[in-house]
Design a protein around this motif. Structure first.
Motif, PDB file in Angstrom:
ATOM      1  N   VAL A 111      19.545 -63.336  72.428  1.00 10.46           N
ATOM      2  CA  VAL A 111      20.198 -62.546  71.381  1.00 10.46           C
ATOM      3  C   VAL A 111      21.630 -62.244  71.766  1.00 10.46           C
ATOM      4  O   VAL A 111      21.937 -61.972  72.934  1.00 10.46           O
ATOM      5  CB  VAL A 111      19.420 -61.230  71.162  1.00 10.46           C
ATOM      6  N   ARG A 112      22.506 -62.295  70.763  1.00  5.11           N
ATOM      7  CA  ARG A 112      23.883 -61.851  70.936  1.00  5.11           C
ATOM      8  C   ARG A 112      24.181 -60.772  69.907  1.00  5.11           C
ATOM      9  O   ARG A 112      23.714 -60.837  68.779  1.00  5.11           O
ATOM     10  CB  ARG A 112      24.876 -63.012  70.782  1.00  5.11           C
ATOM     11  N   ILE A 113      24.962 -59.766  70.339  1.00  6.04           N
ATOM     12  CA  ILE A 113      25.251 -58.606  69.502  1.00  6.04           C
ATOM     13  C   ILE A 113      26.750 -58.523  69.275  1.00  6.04           C
ATOM     14  O   ILE A 113      27.550 -58.775  70.182  1.00  6.04           O
ATOM     15  CB  ILE A 113      24.766 -57.314  70.183  1.00  6.04           C
ATOM     16  N   ALA A 114      27.137 -58.151  68.064  1.00  7.12           N
ATOM     17  CA  ALA A 114      28.553 -57.977  67.753  1.00  7.12           C
ATOM     18  C   ALA A 114      29.144 -56.842  68.582  1.00  7.12           C
ATOM     19  O   ALA A 114      28.500 -55.820  68.815  1.00  7.12           O
ATOM     20  CB  ALA A 114      28.734 -57.683  66.268  1.00  7.12           C
ATOM     21  N   THR A 115      30.359 -57.046  69.046  1.00  8.27           N
ATOM     22  CA  THR A 115      31.109 -56.012  69.746  1.00  8.27           C
ATOM     23  C   THR A 115      32.274 -55.589  68.865  1.00  8.27           C
ATOM     24  O   THR A 115      33.081 -56.422  68.458  1.00  8.27           O
ATOM     25  CB  THR A 115      31.642 -56.531  71.089  1.00  8.27           C
ATOM     26  N   ASP A 116      32.337 -54.295  68.568  1.00  2.00           N
ATOM     27  CA  ASP A 116      33.379 -53.778  67.672  1.00  2.00           C
ATOM     28  C   ASP A 116      33.414 -54.544  66.353  1.00  2.00           C
ATOM     29  O   ASP A 116      34.474 -54.814  65.785  1.00  2.00           O
ATOM     30  CB  ASP A 116      34.755 -53.834  68.351  1.00  2.00           C
ATOM     31  N   GLY A 117      32.217 -54.931  65.878  1.00  2.00           N
ATOM     32  CA  GLY A 117      32.131 -55.592  64.580  1.00  2.00           C
ATOM     33  C   GLY A 117      32.462 -57.068  64.585  1.00  2.00           C
ATOM     34  O   GLY A 117      32.584 -57.665  63.513  1.00  2.00           O
ATOM     35  N   ILE A 118      32.581 -57.687  65.771  1.00  2.00           N
ATOM     36  CA  ILE A 118      32.930 -59.105  65.855  1.00  2.00           C
ATOM     37  C   ILE A 118      31.928 -59.809  66.766  1.00  2.00           C
ATOM     38  O   ILE A 118      31.653 -59.342  67.884  1.00  2.00           O
ATOM     39  CB  ILE A 118      34.357 -59.289  66.408  1.00  2.00           C
ATOM     40  N   LEU A 119      31.383 -60.917  66.303  1.00  2.00           N
ATOM     41  CA  LEU A 119      30.374 -61.668  67.047  1.00  2.00           C
ATOM     42  C   LEU A 119      30.811 -63.117  67.173  1.00  2.00           C
ATOM     43  O   LEU A 119      31.134 -63.764  66.172  1.00  2.00           O
ATOM     44  CB  LEU A 119      29.033 -61.590  66.314  1.00  2.00           C
ATOM     45  N   ALA A 120      30.849 -63.620  68.406  1.00  2.00           N
ATOM     46  CA  ALA A 120      31.230 -65.011  68.655  1.00  2.00           C
ATOM     47  C   ALA A 120      29.992 -65.827  69.018  1.00  2.00           C
ATOM     48  O   ALA A 120      29.137 -65.367  69.790  1.00  2.00           O
ATOM     49  CB  ALA A 120      32.253 -65.095  69.789  1.00  2.00           C
ATOM     50  N   LEU A 121      29.904 -67.041  68.475  1.00  2.00           N
ATOM     51  CA  LEU A 121      28.794 -67.943  68.780  1.00  2.00           C
ATOM     52  C   LEU A 121      29.324 -69.306  69.203  1.00  2.00           C
ATOM     53  O   LEU A 121      30.290 -69.790  68.604  1.00  2.00           O
ATOM     54  CB  LEU A 121      27.897 -68.117  67.535  1.00  2.00           C
ATOM     55  N   ASP A 123      29.257 -68.118  72.325  1.00  2.00           N
ATOM     56  CA  ASP A 123      29.682 -66.993  73.150  1.00  2.00           C
ATOM     57  C   ASP A 123      31.200 -66.881  73.093  1.00  2.00           C
ATOM     58  O   ASP A 123      31.881 -67.703  72.474  1.00  2.00           O
ATOM     59  CB  ASP A 123      29.205 -67.145  74.611  1.00  2.00           C
ATOM     60  N   GLY A 124      31.725 -65.858  73.768  1.00  2.00           N
ATOM     61  CA  GLY A 124      33.155 -65.602  73.714  1.00  2.00           C
ATOM     62  C   GLY A 124      33.999 -66.590  74.477  1.00  2.00           C
ATOM     63  O   GLY A 124      35.224 -66.643  74.290  1.00  2.00           O
ATOM     64  N   ASP A 125      33.383 -67.403  75.347  1.00  2.00           N
ATOM     65  CA  ASP A 125      34.130 -68.416  76.096  1.00  2.00           C
ATOM     66  C   ASP A 125      34.235 -69.732  75.336  1.00  2.00           C
ATOM     67  O   ASP A 125      35.053 -70.577  75.683  1.00  2.00           O
ATOM     68  CB  ASP A 125      33.472 -68.663  77.458  1.00  2.00           C
ATOM     69  N   ALA A 126      33.394 -69.895  74.332  1.00  2.00           N
ATOM     70  CA  ALA A 126      33.442 -71.101  73.493  1.00  2.00           C
ATOM     71  C   ALA A 126      33.073 -70.710  72.071  1.00  2.00           C
ATOM     72  O   ALA A 126      32.023 -71.083  71.551  1.00  2.00           O
ATOM     73  CB  ALA A 126      32.481 -72.163  74.027  1.00  2.00           C
ATOM     74  N   PRO A 127      33.929 -69.926  71.412  1.00  2.00           N
ATOM     75  CA  PRO A 127      33.599 -69.400  70.086  1.00  2.00           C
ATOM     76  C   PRO A 127      33.765 -70.432  68.981  1.00  2.00           C
ATOM     77  O   PRO A 127      34.801 -70.513  68.325  1.00  2.00           O
ATOM     78  CB  PRO A 127      34.588 -68.237  69.928  1.00  2.00           C
ATOM     79  N   LEU A 128      32.714 -71.218  68.756  1.00  2.00           N
ATOM     80  CA  LEU A 128      32.751 -72.198  67.683  1.00  2.00           C
ATOM     81  C   LEU A 128      32.640 -71.535  66.319  1.00  2.00           C
ATOM     82  O   LEU A 128      33.037 -72.117  65.303  1.00  2.00           O
ATOM     83  CB  LEU A 128      31.613 -73.209  67.858  1.00  2.00           C
ATOM     84  N   ALA A 129      32.084 -70.332  66.292  1.00  2.00           N
ATOM     85  CA  ALA A 129      31.941 -69.583  65.047  1.00  2.00           C
ATOM     86  C   ALA A 129      32.116 -68.101  65.337  1.00  2.00           C
ATOM     87  O   ALA A 129      31.842 -67.644  66.446  1.00  2.00           O
ATOM     88  CB  ALA A 129      30.578 -69.844  64.416  1.00  2.00           C
ATOM     89  N   GLU A 130      32.589 -67.371  64.326  1.00  2.00           N
ATOM     90  CA  GLU A 130      32.703 -65.923  64.440  1.00  2.00           C
ATOM     91  C   GLU A 130      32.102 -65.267  63.209  1.00  2.00           C
ATOM     92  O   GLU A 130      32.249 -65.773  62.086  1.00  2.00           O
ATOM     93  CB  GLU A 130      34.156 -65.483  64.605  1.00  2.00           C
ATOM     94  N   VAL A 131      31.421 -64.161  63.446  1.00  2.00           N
ATOM     95  CA  VAL A 131      30.876 -63.331  62.380  1.00  2.00           C
ATOM     96  C   VAL A 131      31.576 -61.983  62.468  1.00  2.00           C
ATOM     97  O   VAL A 131      31.687 -61.405  63.545  1.00  2.00           O
ATOM     98  CB  VAL A 131      29.355 -63.150  62.534  1.00  2.00           C
ATOM     99  N   ILE A 261      42.088 -66.380  69.430  1.00  2.00           N
ATOM    100  CA  ILE A 261      41.904 -65.616  68.197  1.00  2.00           C
ATOM    101  C   ILE A 261      40.786 -64.592  68.371  1.00  2.00           C
ATOM    102  O   ILE A 261      40.915 -63.427  67.966  1.00  2.00           O
ATOM    103  CB  ILE A 261      41.620 -66.563  67.025  1.00  2.00           C
ATOM    104  N   TYR A 262      39.692 -65.011  68.977  1.00  2.00           N
ATOM    105  CA  TYR A 262      38.566 -64.100  69.204  1.00  2.00           C
ATOM    106  C   TYR A 262      38.993 -62.906  70.058  1.00  2.00           C
ATOM    107  O   TYR A 262      38.666 -61.748  69.747  1.00  2.00           O
ATOM    108  CB  TYR A 262      37.422 -64.862  69.872  1.00  2.00           C
ATOM    109  N   ARG A 263      39.741 -63.163  71.110  1.00  2.00           N
ATOM    110  CA  ARG A 263      40.152 -62.074  71.992  1.00  2.00           C
ATOM    111  C   ARG A 263      41.202 -61.171  71.339  1.00  2.00           C
ATOM    112  O   ARG A 263      41.217 -59.962  71.579  1.00  2.00           O
ATOM    113  CB  ARG A 263      40.666 -62.641  73.318  1.00  2.00           C
TER     114      ARG A 263
END
Length: 301
Positions: A111-121, A123-131, A261-263
């Motif tokens: 499971v991955r959880i959004a941080t401050d309303g932003i979720l990377a998939l 993960d944050g080191d290879a964010p192919l998608a963001e929610v 962009i994610y960071r």
């Protein structure tokens, strides 16, 4: 965000806006025990509190040792213990914040959880998608496009399936003294002569908040310059840079741009900026900074 902890194993489980507990494979919290009913119980965010409800299970749902009347909701507070048909298997509500986006890897269950309303998939080191939340909806940004995301939607990211659970709507209340938002702040970029150092300051109602200098500052600066340079164009056409051209301008690859962009979004969200995910907008494979040129200031450092 609400979190359940299994007292016997120590396993921790985030709670989406609606958590279905049961033995059925489709259950959000799957319990493989014959004493647990297929659809045993639910835990639901009602817009200000969490409630547990027994769904007519054979062996009952218990909150702090008391068996729930089927169909009757009970308010949950931090520290409440829950048991689902099995009295010696207990879960504790260790956090009770409002729900956010949660993604579950379909194959592995991680499971991955959004941080401050932003979720990377993935993960944050290879964010192919963001929610992320925008206005009163959740959006999925992937493959150079952005669209509205539905609760329980399964999406393929890098060839792997993720089930994403999001609150049905973003709650909002009118505040007398609202904080900074993407639509109200000014951004000041202070740039060194060799452009190796970029400092970003948020300005809201005369108050300045200096952010720690990070590598993604130059990405935002590049996008900001493009928007300012095209200030005479209609708002919808200002500042768009084709992704491949942007990669060449920055001298990075696609993953490095996604990470940047994610960071950037994460840093602004952590600074308390409402709507921070909109700092970079996506359209047909192009990117631009999501703030009007008249609220952008670029000065020498």
């Amino acid at each position: 965000m609400a979190t359940l902890k299994h007292l016997q194993s120590g396993a921790v489980r985030p709670v989406p806006a609606r958590l279905l507990v049961g033995r059925a494979p489709s259950s959000s919290l799957h319990l493989d025990d014959h004493r647990v009913s297929g659809q045993h119980a639910s835990i639901v965010w009602t817009g200000g509190r969490w409630e547990a409800r027994d769904l007519g299970s054979r062996n009952g749902t218990f909150v702090d040792g008391e068996r729930l009347e089927p169909g009757k909701p009970v308010v949950l507070s931090v520290g409440a213990t829950l048991a689902f048909g099995v009295s010696d298997e207990k879960w504790e509500l260790v956090e009770a914040g409002p729900p956010s986006a949660v993604a579950e890897h379909v194959a592995s269950g991680r499971v991955r959880i959004a941080t401050d309303g932003i979720l990377a998939l993935p993960d944050g080191d290879a964010p192919l998608a963001e929610v992320f939340a925008r206005g009163r909806e959740w959006r999925l940004e992937m493959d150079g496009e952005s669209r509205v995301l539905q609760d329980e939607e399964v999406v393929s990211v890098g060839g792997e399936a993720w089930r994403i659970r999001v609150p049905s709507a973003i709650e909002g209340t009118v505040a007398v003294d609202s904080g900074p938002s993407l639509s109200t702040v000014q951004l000041r970029f202070a740039v060194s002569m060799n452009e190796e150092h970029v400092e970003l300051t948020l300005i809201h109602r005369g108050k300045e908040t200096a952010l720690e200098a990070r590598e993604h500052g130059y990405t935002l600066l590049t996008l900001a310059r493009a928007r300012v340079d095209e200030a005479e164009l209609p708002t919808g056409e200002q500042g768009w840079i084709d992704r491949d051209r942007l990669l060449r301008m920055l001298g990075v690859d696609a993953n490095a741009l996604n990470v940047s962009i994610y960071r950037a979004r994460g840093q602004l969200a952590a600074a308390g900026l409402e709507g921070a995910a909109g700092i970079v907008e996506v359209r047909r494979g192009a990117r631009r900074i999501g703030i009007d040129p008249e609220r952008i200031e670029i000065v020498p450092l």
